[in-house]
Design a protein around this motif. Structure first.
Motif, PDB file in Angstrom:
ATOM      1  N   VAL A  29       3.269   4.777  -5.946  1.00  0.00           N
ATOM      2  CA  VAL A  29       1.996   5.879  -6.453  1.00  0.00           C
ATOM      3  C   VAL A  29       1.463   5.199  -4.518  1.00  0.00           C
ATOM      4  CG1 VAL A  29       0.139   5.067  -7.140  1.00  0.00           C
ATOM      5  CG2 VAL A  29       2.141   5.128  -8.499  1.00  0.00           C
ATOM      6  N   ILE A  30       1.418   6.501  -4.507  1.00  0.00           N
ATOM      7  CA  ILE A  30      -0.007   6.193  -3.240  1.00  0.00           C
ATOM      8  C   ILE A  30      -0.986   6.286  -3.061  1.00  0.00           C
ATOM      9  CG2 ILE A  30       0.311   6.968  -0.596  1.00  0.00           C
ATOM     10  CD1 ILE A  30       2.799   6.223  -1.693  1.00  0.00           C
ATOM     11  N   ASP A  31      -2.347   5.704  -2.019  1.00  0.00           N
ATOM     12  CA  ASP A  31      -3.339   5.946  -1.928  1.00  0.00           C
ATOM     13  C   ASP A  31      -3.565   6.450  -0.755  1.00  0.00           C
ATOM     14  OD1 ASP A  31      -5.969   5.431  -1.651  1.00  0.00           O
ATOM     15  OD2 ASP A  31      -6.014   3.239  -1.177  1.00  0.00           O
ATOM     16  N   PRO A  32      -4.146   7.429  -1.484  1.00  0.00           N
ATOM     17  CA  PRO A  32      -4.537   8.654  -0.491  1.00  0.00           C
ATOM     18  C   PRO A  32      -5.841   8.793   0.830  1.00  0.00           C
ATOM     19  CG  PRO A  32      -5.952   9.498  -2.766  1.00  0.00           C
ATOM     20  CD  PRO A  32      -5.158   7.840  -2.718  1.00  0.00           C
ATOM     21  N   SER A  82      -6.259   4.823   1.979  1.00  0.00           N
ATOM     22  CA  SER A  82      -5.491   4.393   3.279  1.00  0.00           C
ATOM     23  C   SER A  82      -3.669   5.059   3.491  1.00  0.00           C
ATOM     24  CB  SER A  82      -5.119   2.905   2.613  1.00  0.00           C
ATOM     25  OG  SER A  82      -4.475   3.285   1.529  1.00  0.00           O
ATOM     26  N   HIS A  83      -3.079   5.449   2.617  1.00  0.00           N
ATOM     27  CA  HIS A  83      -1.862   6.472   2.749  1.00  0.00           C
ATOM     28  C   HIS A  83      -1.201   4.691   2.410  1.00  0.00           C
ATOM     29  CE1 HIS A  83      -2.714  10.111   4.496  1.00  0.00           C
ATOM     30  NE2 HIS A  83      -3.794   9.075   5.581  1.00  0.00           N
ATOM     31  N   ALA A  84      -1.770   3.780   2.000  1.00  0.00           N
ATOM     32  CA  ALA A  84      -0.451   2.598   1.451  1.00  0.00           C
ATOM     33  C   ALA A  84       0.046   3.261   0.736  1.00  0.00           C
ATOM     34  CB  ALA A  84      -1.665   1.516   1.016  1.00  0.00           C
ATOM     35  N   VAL A  85       0.990   2.195   0.282  1.00  0.00           N
ATOM     36  CA  VAL A  85       2.146   1.800  -1.146  1.00  0.00           C
ATOM     37  C   VAL A  85       1.121   0.883  -2.318  1.00  0.00           C
ATOM     38  CG1 VAL A  85       4.303   1.697  -1.932  1.00  0.00           C
ATOM     39  CG2 VAL A  85       5.000   2.574   0.369  1.00  0.00           C
ATOM     40  N   LEU A  86       0.780   1.638  -3.257  1.00  0.00           N
ATOM     41  CA  LEU A  86       0.079   0.988  -4.175  1.00  0.00           C
ATOM     42  C   LEU A  86       1.258   0.294  -4.904  1.00  0.00           C
ATOM     43  CD1 LEU A  86      -2.672   3.135  -5.191  1.00  0.00           C
ATOM     44  CD2 LEU A  86      -2.892   0.769  -3.638  1.00  0.00           C
ATOM     45  N   ASP A  87       2.118   0.778  -5.474  1.00  0.00           N
ATOM     46  CA  ASP A  87       3.304   0.670  -6.318  1.00  0.00           C
ATOM     47  C   ASP A  87       4.725   1.281  -6.700  1.00  0.00           C
ATOM     48  OD1 ASP A  87       4.857  -0.960  -8.455  1.00  0.00           O
ATOM     49  OD2 ASP A  87       3.974  -0.178 -10.277  1.00  0.00           O
ATOM     50  N   ILE A  88       6.248   0.741  -6.441  1.00  0.00           N
ATOM     51  CA  ILE A  88       7.224   1.695  -6.239  1.00  0.00           C
ATOM     52  C   ILE A  88       8.382   1.486  -7.643  1.00  0.00           C
ATOM     53  CG2 ILE A  88       7.957   0.274  -4.788  1.00  0.00           C
ATOM     54  CD1 ILE A  88       8.881   2.934  -3.241  1.00  0.00           C
ATOM     55  N   ASN A  89       9.211   1.965  -8.209  1.00  0.00           N
ATOM     56  CA  ASN A  89       9.689   1.923  -9.046  1.00  0.00           C
ATOM     57  C   ASN A  89      11.353   1.506  -8.361  1.00  0.00           C
ATOM     58  OD1 ASN A  89      10.906   4.492  -8.321  1.00  0.00           O
ATOM     59  ND2 ASN A  89      11.407   4.715 -10.327  1.00  0.00           N
ATOM     60  N   ASP A  92      -7.965   7.194  -7.611  1.00  0.00           N
ATOM     61  CA  ASP A  92      -7.486   8.456  -6.889  1.00  0.00           C
ATOM     62  C   ASP A  92      -6.271   7.658  -6.165  1.00  0.00           C
ATOM     63  OD1 ASP A  92      -7.382  10.311  -6.253  1.00  0.00           O
ATOM     64  OD2 ASP A  92      -8.398  11.191  -5.012  1.00  0.00           O
ATOM     65  N   CYS A  93      -4.969   9.038  -6.529  1.00  0.00           N
ATOM     66  CA  CYS A  93      -3.421   8.406  -6.290  1.00  0.00           C
ATOM     67  C   CYS A  93      -3.016  10.039  -5.958  1.00  0.00           C
ATOM     68  CB  CYS A  93      -2.890   7.337  -6.720  1.00  0.00           C
ATOM     69  SG  CYS A  93      -2.323   7.895  -8.004  1.00  0.00           S
ATOM     70  N   VAL A  94      -1.861   9.549  -5.121  1.00  0.00           N
ATOM     71  CA  VAL A  94      -0.639  10.611  -5.204  1.00  0.00           C
ATOM     72  C   VAL A  94       0.681  10.036  -5.448  1.00  0.00           C
ATOM     73  CG1 VAL A  94       0.876  11.789  -3.584  1.00  0.00           C
ATOM     74  CG2 VAL A  94      -2.007  11.530  -3.168  1.00  0.00           C
ATOM     75  N   ILE A  95       1.060  10.348  -7.020  1.00  0.00           N
ATOM     76  CA  ILE A  95       2.345  10.340  -7.100  1.00  0.00           C
ATOM     77  C   ILE A  95       3.574  11.437  -6.763  1.00  0.00           C
ATOM     78  CG2 ILE A  95       3.185   9.919  -9.427  1.00  0.00           C
ATOM     79  CD1 ILE A  95       0.956   9.350 -10.396  1.00  0.00           C
ATOM     80  N   GLU A  96       4.018  10.108  -5.828  1.00  0.00           N
ATOM     81  CA  GLU A  96       5.625  10.864  -5.765  1.00  0.00           C
ATOM     82  C   GLU A  96       7.214  10.300  -6.303  1.00  0.00           C
ATOM     83  OE1 GLU A  96       6.575  10.299  -1.570  1.00  0.00           O
ATOM     84  OE2 GLU A  96       3.908  11.401  -0.973  1.00  0.00           O
ATOM     85  N   SER A  97       7.637  11.218  -6.299  1.00  0.00           N
ATOM     86  CA  SER A  97       8.522  10.826  -7.265  1.00  0.00           C
ATOM     87  C   SER A  97      10.054  11.752  -6.209  1.00  0.00           C
ATOM     88  CB  SER A  97       8.890  11.670  -8.473  1.00  0.00           C
ATOM     89  OG  SER A  97       8.141  13.452  -8.368  1.00  0.00           O
TER      90      SER A  97
END
Length: 547
Positions: free
Chosen positions: A219-222, A224-231, A301-306
């Motif tokens: 999960v990315i903050d659009p 700041s481009h910071a990683v908010l969470d990752i599995n 608001d966020c960007v979810i990347e898989s």
């Protein structure tokens, strides 16, 4: 806080949790669909399309007359027949499975990472069995019936079959995971109090499932481009702990080399799916299929990347190229002897005169075979758009005479006559000059004329007409019809139907060659009139003016 305020607070909380749940499920759906099979399979109403694709791919890889797929029932845990593809006399998949269960052979199959072979109950042909399993559980069993002569399956084909079946099992796993989540979602249509409790439970289930997925999810903050969470799977691919990644710039760990070129943030897209190289902590690059989607989690608001590791897929592509290179290399060695031996024999002064032309034909055929082996690399270049044509004037009539000579054993065996016509006159009355490379023209018409003879009825005829104008038109007509199910994709790769040993590459390579020569190719076909295939080929400027 009075009752009205408390009720308003609870209602707002329920609404927030609902949005959070829906967004989390949307992200999980995108991640669960990743793999070597179509990413939309997770959303299907039944696994039938996945099973159909498994069966189709397996029958392309191995000469199987019929296949059957059994799935484990989620409730009873029994094996149930879910799909049968192909037809084979006496092939009864359920009875065969019962027999394998009775003699404990099925337990052996489920313990093997690759295929196992058995004699069917009738004793005719061979049965090929392979488990459909992921790292977490067995999903079912694949059964193929090869019929007589089915023993000749190469080790490469068996290895590729294992790759396909493992990918199919992963697709089934994604499908059932999504169905499980859908069932959870349907169960959340209750009262407000029940919904609140169930939403909390669903969120935890989603978190557990996302954490257990083999695909990485971040999960990315659009802003700041910071990683908010990752599995955990994502953290493992990058080679760092979750605590090290959360808060870091995504371009430093999840999206290397994409700074300023993010399809979501910089280009305003809401969804993107591309292949990328993921660099881990040691600097090693890992090929991944990455999907990104713009979403909102808990109103944020966020960007979810898989992203999923496609290293095995890349290895499979590399294996195919290696096999092709090795095949070309191994074929050239014996051809050297075939080409050189006629010269040695013709140096013998005592050699009977009537033998010399036959030795010349042997050498010429060997040289043609060597040229066609070299042409296979050229076809790869044509496919990738890197082939450089060196055009020269070529007498098409001489090429067609040579092709007809090479096909003489086939035409005699099928009792098929080849009737040539040049500008309305019988026979090949050339020269008819075309512009291109002689080997390409030979390979083109060797493919097309061989297919026309094979598709003709016993004792039939193939009519070949050559007409020279500004372009040269060549038509080949026979009484056989192209199967209706492949007419729309006749010139596509692997398009074949009902032809024993057919690969679906002949017409595809013909199209590549004609287009590389600067011409066009097409056909018309029906059951009543048969098939007419036509090619329009370029001519040198002087020949076109004289024509």
């Amino acid at each position: 806080m009075d009752d009205a305020a408390r009720i308003a607070f609870l209602a707002a909380r329920v609404e927030s949790l609902s949005r959070e749940k829906e967004t989390a499920l949307s992200a999980l759906s995108a991640a669960a669909g990743l793999g070597h099979f179509d990413t939309s399979y997770s959303h299907l109403e039944s696994p039938a399309p996945i099973l159909g694709e498994i069966a189709g791919r397996a029958m392309e890889l191995a000469p199987l007359r019929a296949v059957a797929l059994f799935l484990v029932d989620e409730d009873s845990h029994d094996m149930g027949l879910s799909l049968v593809r192909g037809e084979a006399s006496g092939f009864a998949p359920e009875a065969e499975l019962d027999a394998l269960i009775d003699d404990h052979s099925l337990a052996f199959v489920l313990d093997q990472p690759g295929p196992a072979f058995f004699r069917p109950r009738s004793g005719e042909g061979r049965l090929a069995l392979h488990r459909l399993a992921t790292s977490s559980r067995v999903r079912g069993v694949f059964m193929g019936f090869a019929g007589r002569g089915g023993e000749g399956v190469s080790d490469t084909a068996l290895a590729l079959l294992t790759v396909v079946l493992n990918a199919g099992a992963a697709a089934l796993e994604s499908y059932f995971l999504y169905r499980h989540l859908a069932a959870v979602n349907q169960g959340l249509e209750r009262t407000v109090a029940e919904r609140t409790a169930q939403l909390r439970q669903a969120y935890e289930e989603v978190r557990v499932i996302v954490d257990s997925l083999p695909a990485g999810v971040a999960v990315i903050d659009p802003a700041s481009h910071a990683v908010l969470d990752i599995n955990p799977a994502g953290a493992a691919m990058i080679g760092r702990d979750r605590e090290e990644l959360v808060g870091r710039d995504c371009f430093d760990c999840v999206c290397p080399a994409q700074r300023g070129n993010c399809p979501i943030v910089d280009h305003g897209r809401t969804f993107a799916s591309v292949e990328r190289q993921l660099r881990d902590a040691s600097g090693r690059e890992l090929p991944v299929l990455k999907t990104a989607v713009r979403a909102s989690l808990a109103g944020r608001d966020c960007v979810i990347e898989s992203f999923v590791d496609i290293t095995e897929h890349k290895k499979l592509e590399s294996l195919r190229e290696d096999v092709e290179r090795m095949t070309r290399h191994d074929l050239k060695a014996p051809l050297t002897g075939i080409i050189g031996l006629p010269d040695v024999l013709m140096d013998d002064p005592d050699l009977p005169g009537h033998i010399r032309p036959m030795l010349g034909l042997i050498k010429e055929s060997g040289l043609k075979m060597l040229g066609m082996i070299n042409l296979s690399l050229d076809l790869y270049k044509m496919e990738t758009g890197t082939y450089v044509l060196v055009p020269r004037p070529v007498d098409l009539c001489r090429v067609l005479e040579s092709v007809a000579g090479d096909l003489a054993p086939l035409t005699r065996a099928k009792q098929v006559a080849i009737a040539f016509e040049t500008d309305g006159a019988p026979g090949l009355t050339g020269p008819v000059i075309v512009l291109g490379e002689e080997l390409l023209f030979f390979s083109l018409f060797a493919n097309l004329l061989k297919n026309a003879v094979e598709a003709s009825s016993q004792g039939g005829a193939v009519a070949v007409s050559v007409v020279g104008r500004d372009m040269v038109w060549v038509t080949l007509s026979n009484d056989g019809a192209v199967p209706a199910d492949i007419r729309d994709r006749f010139f596509e790769k692997y398009a074949t139907s009902g032809k024993a040993g057919g690969t679906g590459l002949g017409a595809y390579s013909a199209r590549l060659i004609v287009e590389s020569l600067g011409g066009t190719i097409g056909f018309v076909s029906d059951e009543a009139a048969g098939t007419t295939l036509y090619c329009m080929l370029p001519r040198p400027a002087e020949a076109a003016r004289r024509g």
